[in-house]
Scaffold this active site. Structure first.
Site, PDB file in Angstrom:
ATOM      1  N   ALA A  65       0.869  -1.181   0.000  1.00  0.00           N
ATOM      2  CA  ALA A  65       0.000   0.000   0.000  1.00  0.00           C
ATOM      3  C   ALA A  65       0.902   1.226   0.000  1.00  0.00           C
ATOM      4  CB  ALA A  65      -0.877  -0.028   1.237  1.00  0.00           C
ATOM      5  N   GLY A 109       0.548  -4.961   0.770  1.00  0.00           N
ATOM      6  CA  GLY A 109      -0.653  -4.987  -0.069  1.00  0.00           C
ATOM      7  C   GLY A 109      -0.405  -5.624  -1.429  1.00  0.00           C
ATOM      8  N   GLU A 112      -0.731  -9.203  -0.844  1.00  0.00           N
ATOM      9  CA  GLU A 112      -2.157  -9.449  -0.572  1.00  0.00           C
ATOM     10  C   GLU A 112      -2.986  -9.387  -1.858  1.00  0.00           C
ATOM     11  OE1 GLU A 112      -1.667  -6.365   2.529  1.00  0.00           O
ATOM     12  OE2 GLU A 112      -2.986  -7.627   3.725  1.00  0.00           O
ATOM     13  N   GLU A 132       4.703  -5.128   6.945  1.00  0.00           N
ATOM     14  CA  GLU A 132       3.995  -4.036   7.624  1.00  0.00           C
ATOM     15  C   GLU A 132       4.460  -3.865   9.068  1.00  0.00           C
ATOM     16  OE1 GLU A 132       2.548  -6.458   5.818  1.00  0.00           O
ATOM     17  OE2 GLU A 132       0.969  -5.619   4.548  1.00  0.00           O
TER      18      GLU A 132
HETATM   19  N1  CAA Z   1       4.622   3.199  -0.739  1.00  0.00           N
HETATM   20  C1  CAA Z   1       5.021   4.353  -1.302  1.00  0.00           C
HETATM   21  N2  CAA Z   1       6.145   4.491  -2.007  1.00  0.00           N
HETATM   22  C2  CAA Z   1       6.901   3.396  -2.156  1.00  0.00           C
HETATM   23  C3  CAA Z   1       6.553   2.150  -1.612  1.00  0.00           C
HETATM   24  C4  CAA Z   1       5.348   2.078  -0.870  1.00  0.00           C
HETATM   25  N3  CAA Z   1       4.897   0.938  -0.335  1.00  0.00           N
HETATM   26  N4  CAA Z   1       7.519   1.251  -1.913  1.00  0.00           N
HETATM   27  C5  CAA Z   1       8.424   1.898  -2.652  1.00  0.00           C
HETATM   28  N5  CAA Z   1       8.060   3.197  -2.797  1.00  0.00           N
HETATM   29  C6  CAA Z   1       8.773   4.263  -3.510  1.00  0.00           C
HETATM   30  C7  CAA Z   1       9.976   4.747  -2.710  1.00  0.00           C
HETATM   31  O1  CAA Z   1       9.564   5.700  -1.741  1.00  0.00           O
HETATM   32  C8  CAA Z   1      10.822   5.327  -3.812  1.00  0.00           C
HETATM   33  O2  CAA Z   1      10.304   6.599  -4.153  1.00  0.00           O
HETATM   34  P1  CAA Z   1      11.313   7.886  -4.208  1.00  0.00           P
HETATM   35  O3  CAA Z   1      12.269   7.534  -5.333  1.00  0.00           O
HETATM   36  O4  CAA Z   1      10.388   9.013  -4.549  1.00  0.00           O
HETATM   37  O5  CAA Z   1      11.984   7.974  -2.902  1.00  0.00           O
HETATM   38  C9  CAA Z   1      10.554   4.407  -5.004  1.00  0.00           C
HETATM   39  O6  CAA Z   1       9.333   3.743  -4.711  1.00  0.00           O
HETATM   40  C10 CAA Z   1      11.629   3.345  -5.180  1.00  0.00           C
HETATM   41  O7  CAA Z   1      11.777   2.663  -3.953  1.00  0.00           O
HETATM   42  P2  CAA Z   1      13.195   2.419  -3.239  1.00  0.00           P
HETATM   43  O8  CAA Z   1      14.130   3.548  -3.551  1.00  0.00           O
HETATM   44  O9  CAA Z   1      12.920   2.156  -1.789  1.00  0.00           O
HETATM   45  O10 CAA Z   1      13.673   1.114  -4.007  1.00  0.00           O
HETATM   46  P3  CAA Z   1      14.653  -0.010  -3.476  1.00  0.00           P
HETATM   47  O11 CAA Z   1      14.936  -0.878  -4.640  1.00  0.00           O
HETATM   48  O12 CAA Z   1      15.783   0.567  -2.720  1.00  0.00           O
HETATM   49  O13 CAA Z   1      13.780  -0.851  -2.387  1.00  0.00           O
HETATM   50  C11 CAA Z   1      11.800  -1.997  -1.589  1.00  0.00           C
HETATM   51  C12 CAA Z   1      12.648  -1.581  -2.816  1.00  0.00           C
HETATM   52  C13 CAA Z   1      12.550  -3.017  -0.738  1.00  0.00           C
HETATM   53  C14 CAA Z   1      10.515  -2.629  -2.133  1.00  0.00           C
HETATM   54  C15 CAA Z   1      11.483  -0.746  -0.733  1.00  0.00           C
HETATM   55  O14 CAA Z   1      10.962   0.263  -1.595  1.00  0.00           O
HETATM   56  C16 CAA Z   1      10.477  -0.982   0.344  1.00  0.00           C
HETATM   57  O15 CAA Z   1      10.792  -1.529   1.381  1.00  0.00           O
HETATM   58  N6  CAA Z   1       9.197  -0.533   0.144  1.00  0.00           N
HETATM   59  C17 CAA Z   1       8.162  -0.596   1.130  1.00  0.00           C
HETATM   60  C18 CAA Z   1       7.634  -2.035   1.311  1.00  0.00           C
HETATM   61  C19 CAA Z   1       6.579  -2.060   2.390  1.00  0.00           C
HETATM   62  O16 CAA Z   1       6.821  -1.760   3.546  1.00  0.00           O
HETATM   63  N7  CAA Z   1       5.329  -2.447   2.011  1.00  0.00           N
HETATM   64  C20 CAA Z   1       4.215  -2.514   2.919  1.00  0.00           C
HETATM   65  C21 CAA Z   1       3.384  -1.248   2.812  1.00  0.00           C
HETATM   66  S1  CAA Z   1       2.096  -1.134   4.021  1.00  0.00           S
HETATM   67  C22 CAA Z   1       0.854  -2.130   3.434  1.00  0.00           C
HETATM   68  O17 CAA Z   1       0.961  -2.720   2.373  1.00  0.00           O
HETATM   69  C23 CAA Z   1      -0.360  -2.211   4.316  1.00  0.00           C
HETATM   70  C24 CAA Z   1      -1.410  -3.170   3.850  1.00  0.00           C
HETATM   71  O18 CAA Z   1      -1.322  -4.355   4.073  1.00  0.00           O
HETATM   72  C25 CAA Z   1      -2.606  -2.674   3.199  1.00  0.00           C
END
Ligand code: CAA
Length: 258
Positions: A65, A109, A112, A132
Site C-alpha cells: 500500500a 498490499g 495481498e 507491515e
Molecule cells: N509506498 C510508497 N512508495 C513506495 C513504496 C510504498 N509501499 N515502496 C516503494 N516506494 C517508492 C519509494 O519511496 C521510492 O520513491 P522515491 O524515489 O520518490 O523515494 C521508489 O518507490 C523506489 O523505492 P526504493 O528507492 O525504496 O527502491 P529499493 O529498490 O531501494 O527498495 C523496496 C525496494 C525493498 C521494495 C522498498 O521500496 C520498500 O521496502 N518498500 C516498502 C515495502 C513495504 O513496507 N510495504 C508494505 C506497505 S504497508 C501495506 O501494504 C499495508 C497493507 O497491508 C494494506
C-alpha cells in the site's frame, strides 16, 4: 474507460491488466485500487473476456500500500472510509478467473493483491513479504488470513512477525505460487495459462472457481456437498455433452458456454 495507474489490453479472450506506477514500485494508492477494481468489474461484464491476468513490472508487482498516502491518516479516517475495503471486496467478487503474474517485489498490499487473485505464477526474481510490522502496523487487506491459508501458520507467522521476504523457490515449495518461471518468460507463461483457461467451457470454469473458493468458507462436508451439486448441475449443460463426446470421439471439444 481510460485509466492512469493501470494499463488494460484485451487480446482475443484474455484481459491483461498491468499496474503502472513505476515511480512508486506500483504501490497501491486509492486511485490505483479504484481503477483496478473498475477494470476487473468491466472485464467481468465483457463477454469477450474469459480470463484475466494482473501483472506489474519486472522490478515490482507492487511494493505494498502507498505509505505516503497512508502515513498521516487518523484512525477515524481509516475506519470511516473502510480504507481499501470497498475496492478489495470488489476485486474478490470477480467471477472470471484472475491469474497474478508476479515479478520482483510483492510486498504488503502487493502480496495481498496477488493472493486475492485465483493463482499466482511467479518469476524466479519474485520476492513475497508482509513487512507491515516494520511500519508499526500489520497487513490490512487480507494478508494474515490468506497467507496463513496458503502457507500454514508457521511460515505465515514468521513472515508477519519478522517481516522477512520469501523468494520464489520457497514460495512455490510452500504452496503460495503455482509455478515459477524465468523472469523473461513470465508474461508469456501467464498469458498462455490464461488462454488455456479461456478455451474451456466458461460454465465449468466459473463453477470450479466457486467450488475451490467455497473450501475456504465452509466445512469439508458442506464444501463437498456444494461441489457435488455443481458437478451434478453441469450435466444440464451442452458443454458437458460436447466435452465427453469429444473425448470419446478422440477430437478437440468445441465449447459454446451452453
Ligand atoms: N509506498 C510508497 N512508495 C513506495 C513504496 C510504498 N509501499 N515502496 C516503494 N516506494 C517508492 C519509494 O519511496 C521510492 O520513491 P522515491 O524515489 O520518490 O523515494 C521508489 O518507490 C523506489 O523505492 P526504493 O528507492 O525504496 O527502491 P529499493 O529498490 O531501494 O527498495 C523496496 C525496494 C525493498 C521494495 C522498498 O521500496 C520498500 O521496502 N518498500 C516498502 C515495502 C513495504 O513496507 N510495504 C508494505 C506497505 S504497508 C501495506 O501494504 C499495508 C497493507 O497491508 C494494506
Amino acid at each position: 474507460m481510460a485509466f492512469e495507474t493501470i494499463n488494460v489490453e484485451i487480446d482475443d479472450s484474455v484481459a491483461l491488466i498491468t499496474l503502472n506506477r513505476p515511480e512508486a514500485l506500483n504501490a497501491l494508492n486509492s486511485q490505483l485500487l479504484t481503477e483496478l477494481s473498475k477494470a476487473l468489474a468491466e472485464a467481468d461484464q465483457n463477454d469477450k473476456v474469459r480470463c484475466i491476468v494482473v501483472t506489474g513490472s519486472e522490478k515490482a508487482f507492487a511494493a505494498g500500500a502507498d505509505i505516503k498516502e497512508m502515513s498521516e491518516k487518523s484512525f477515524v479516517e481509516m475506519y470511516l472510509s473502510d480504507y481499501f475495503g470497498t475496492e478489495t471486496d470488489q476485486i474478490t467478487k470477480t467471477r472470471k478467473p484472475i491469474i497474478a503474474a508476479v515479478s520482483g517485489y510483492a510486498l504488503g498490499g502487493g502480496c495481498e493483491l496477488a493472493m486475492m487473485c485465483d493463482f499466482i505464477i511467479a518469476s524466479d526474481t519474485a520476492k513475497f513479504g508482509q513487512p507491515e510490522i516494520n511500519l508499526g502496523v500489520i497487513a490490512g487487506i487480507g494478508g494474515t488470513q490468506r497467507l496463513t491459508r496458503a502457507v500454514g501458520k508457521a511460515k505465515s507467522m514468521d513472515m508477519h512477525l519478522t517481516g522477512r521476504f520469501m523468494e520464489a523457490e520457497e514460495a512455490e515449495r510452500s504452496g503460495l505460487v503455482s509455478r515459477v518461471v524465468p523472469a523473461k518468460k513470465l508474461k508469456e507463461e501467464a498469458l498462455s495459462a490464461a488462454q488455456k483457461i479461456a478455451e474451456k467451457s466458461q460454465v465449468s470454469v466459473i463453477a470450479a472457481k466457486e467450488a475451490v473458493n467455497r473450501s475456504f468458507e465452509t466445512t469439508l462436508a458442506e464444501g463437498i456437498q456444494f461441489e457435488r451439486r455443481l458437478f451434478n448441475g453441469l450435466f444440464a449443460t451442452e458443454d458437458q455433452k460436447e466435452g465427453m463426446a469429444a473425448f470419446l470421439e478422440k477430437r478437440e471439444p468445441q465449447f459454446r458456454d451452453r
